[in-house]
Motif scaffolding. Structure first.
Motif, mmCIF file in Angstrom:
data_model
loop_
_atom_site.group_PDB
_atom_site.id
_atom_site.type_symbol
_atom_site.label_atom_id
_atom_site.label_comp_id
_atom_site.label_asym_id
_atom_site.label_seq_id
_atom_site.Cartn_x
_atom_site.Cartn_y
_atom_site.Cartn_z
ATOM 1 N N UNK A 97 0.862 -1.170 0.000
ATOM 2 C CA UNK A 97 0.000 0.000 0.000
ATOM 3 C C UNK A 97 0.901 1.223 0.000
ATOM 4 N N UNK A 98 0.571 2.187 -0.831
ATOM 5 C CA UNK A 98 1.293 3.459 -0.851
ATOM 6 C C UNK A 98 0.350 4.512 -0.302
ATOM 7 N N UNK A 99 0.810 5.244 0.722
ATOM 8 C CA UNK A 99 -0.021 6.246 1.387
ATOM 9 C C UNK A 99 0.516 7.663 1.188
ATOM 10 N N UNK A 100 0.392 8.192 -0.020
ATOM 11 C CA UNK A 100 0.820 9.573 -0.217
ATOM 12 C C UNK A 100 -0.217 10.546 0.341
ATOM 13 N N UNK A 101 0.208 11.757 0.571
ATOM 14 C CA UNK A 101 -0.715 12.827 0.931
ATOM 15 C C UNK A 101 -1.103 13.502 -0.381
ATOM 16 N N UNK A 102 -1.070 14.813 -0.436
ATOM 17 C CA UNK A 102 -1.405 15.532 -1.660
ATOM 18 C C UNK A 102 -0.442 15.135 -2.774
ATOM 19 N N UNK A 103 -0.992 14.690 -3.895
ATOM 20 C CA UNK A 103 -0.168 14.324 -5.043
ATOM 21 C C UNK A 103 0.063 15.553 -5.908
ATOM 22 N N UNK A 104 1.328 15.820 -6.169
ATOM 23 C CA UNK A 104 1.696 16.968 -7.000
ATOM 24 C C UNK A 104 1.900 16.518 -8.439
ATOM 25 N N UNK A 105 1.479 17.354 -9.359
ATOM 26 C CA UNK A 105 1.674 17.052 -10.772
ATOM 27 C C UNK A 105 0.510 17.552 -11.602
ATOM 28 N N UNK A 106 0.636 17.370 -12.887
ATOM 29 C CA UNK A 106 -0.414 17.808 -13.814
ATOM 30 C C UNK A 106 -1.642 16.931 -13.693
ATOM 31 N N UNK A 123 5.036 25.010 -0.068
ATOM 32 C CA UNK A 123 5.752 26.099 0.607
ATOM 33 C C UNK A 123 5.724 25.891 2.121
ATOM 34 N N UNK A 124 4.603 25.384 2.623
ATOM 35 C CA UNK A 124 4.434 25.189 4.065
ATOM 36 C C UNK A 124 4.786 23.779 4.527
ATOM 37 N N UNK A 125 5.203 22.927 3.617
ATOM 38 C CA UNK A 125 5.393 21.515 3.958
ATOM 39 C C UNK A 125 6.454 21.274 5.027
ATOM 40 N N UNK A 126 7.396 22.191 5.178
ATOM 41 C CA UNK A 126 8.419 22.000 6.212
ATOM 42 C C UNK A 126 7.790 21.983 7.610
ATOM 43 N N UNK A 127 6.590 22.510 7.753
ATOM 44 C CA UNK A 127 5.885 22.520 9.035
ATOM 45 C C UNK A 127 5.094 21.232 9.284
ATOM 46 N N UNK A 128 4.935 20.434 8.257
ATOM 47 C CA UNK A 128 4.069 19.253 8.333
ATOM 48 C C UNK A 128 4.837 18.010 8.757
ATOM 49 N N UNK A 129 4.119 17.086 9.435
ATOM 50 C CA UNK A 129 4.740 15.776 9.687
ATOM 51 C C UNK A 129 5.010 15.103 8.339
ATOM 52 N N UNK A 130 6.071 14.310 8.262
ATOM 53 C CA UNK A 130 6.470 13.693 6.997
ATOM 54 C C UNK A 130 5.328 13.018 6.242
ATOM 55 N N UNK A 131 4.524 12.221 6.938
ATOM 56 C CA UNK A 131 3.495 11.440 6.254
ATOM 57 C C UNK A 131 2.437 12.301 5.569
ATOM 58 N N UNK A 132 2.390 13.595 5.893
ATOM 59 C CA UNK A 132 1.383 14.483 5.308
ATOM 60 C C UNK A 132 1.990 15.506 4.350
ATOM 61 N N UNK A 133 3.261 15.353 4.050
ATOM 62 C CA UNK A 133 3.901 16.260 3.095
ATOM 63 C C UNK A 133 3.465 15.886 1.682
#
Length: 167
Positions: A97-106, A123-133
């Motif tokens: 299972x792959x559990x990504x958060x917001x997927x970036x891309x076209x 831009x704000x991802x440095x504030x987020x826990x890794x699993x939610x980046x």
């Protein structure tokens, strides 16, 4: 699910050693109809994994979501947890299972809110826990392909850092 429909899954999977699934919809695409949403997100993966079991596929991977939890109050995260449980219950030789958060891309469709999120959240991802980046969709795809080449027995869940290492 009709037998004819399930047979189409068996036909597609026949002869495969590895199956990768990255399917899903949005609430707006199904007119906010939770039954239709479930038919796409849950039923497709459920049928695919059952067909994999029947055809003795060596490995099955699929994309879920960060925060997936069968006990979550959110319809979306609970559904993703149910899908994961369904896959695990089939006890394939190997599944991930792959559990990504917001997927970036076209994207093919233009979703204004998501477009804004793809700009602001990184831009704000440095504030987020890794699993939610946020993570690039292509990195998730690369991780799935890389990991599927070395079939490891059991059921595994990959989060943000795991996905980046594999990609």
């Amino acid at each position: 699910t009709s037998v004819k429909n399930f047979n189409s899954y068996l036909n597609v999977i026949d002869g495969c050693d590895i199956v990768l699934a990255a399917i899903g919809t949005t609430q707006s695409k199904v007119g906010f109809n939770k039954k239709k949403y479930r038919e796409i997100d849950f039923d497709i993966i459920s049928n695919a994994v059952k067909a994999c079991k029947e055809k003795n596929v060596k490995h099955f991977s699929f994309v879920s979501s960060a925060g997936a939890d069968i006990n979550h109050k959110s319809f979306y995260l609970k559904l993703k947890g149910e899908i994961e449980k369904e896959v695990e219950s089939q006890q394939l030789k190997s599944s991930t299972v792959y559990r990504p958060s917001l997927l970036l891309g076209r994207r093919k469709e233009n979703r204004f809110g998501e477009k804004i999120a793809q700009i602001i959240i990184p831009i704000l991802s440095f504030l987020m826990p890794d699993n939610y980046k946020p993570i690039k969709a292509c990195d998730v795809a690369k991780a799935m392909v890389t990991e599927s080449k070395e079939i490891k027995p059991g059921f595994k869940i990959y989060h943000y850092r795991d996905i980046l290492k594999l990609s």
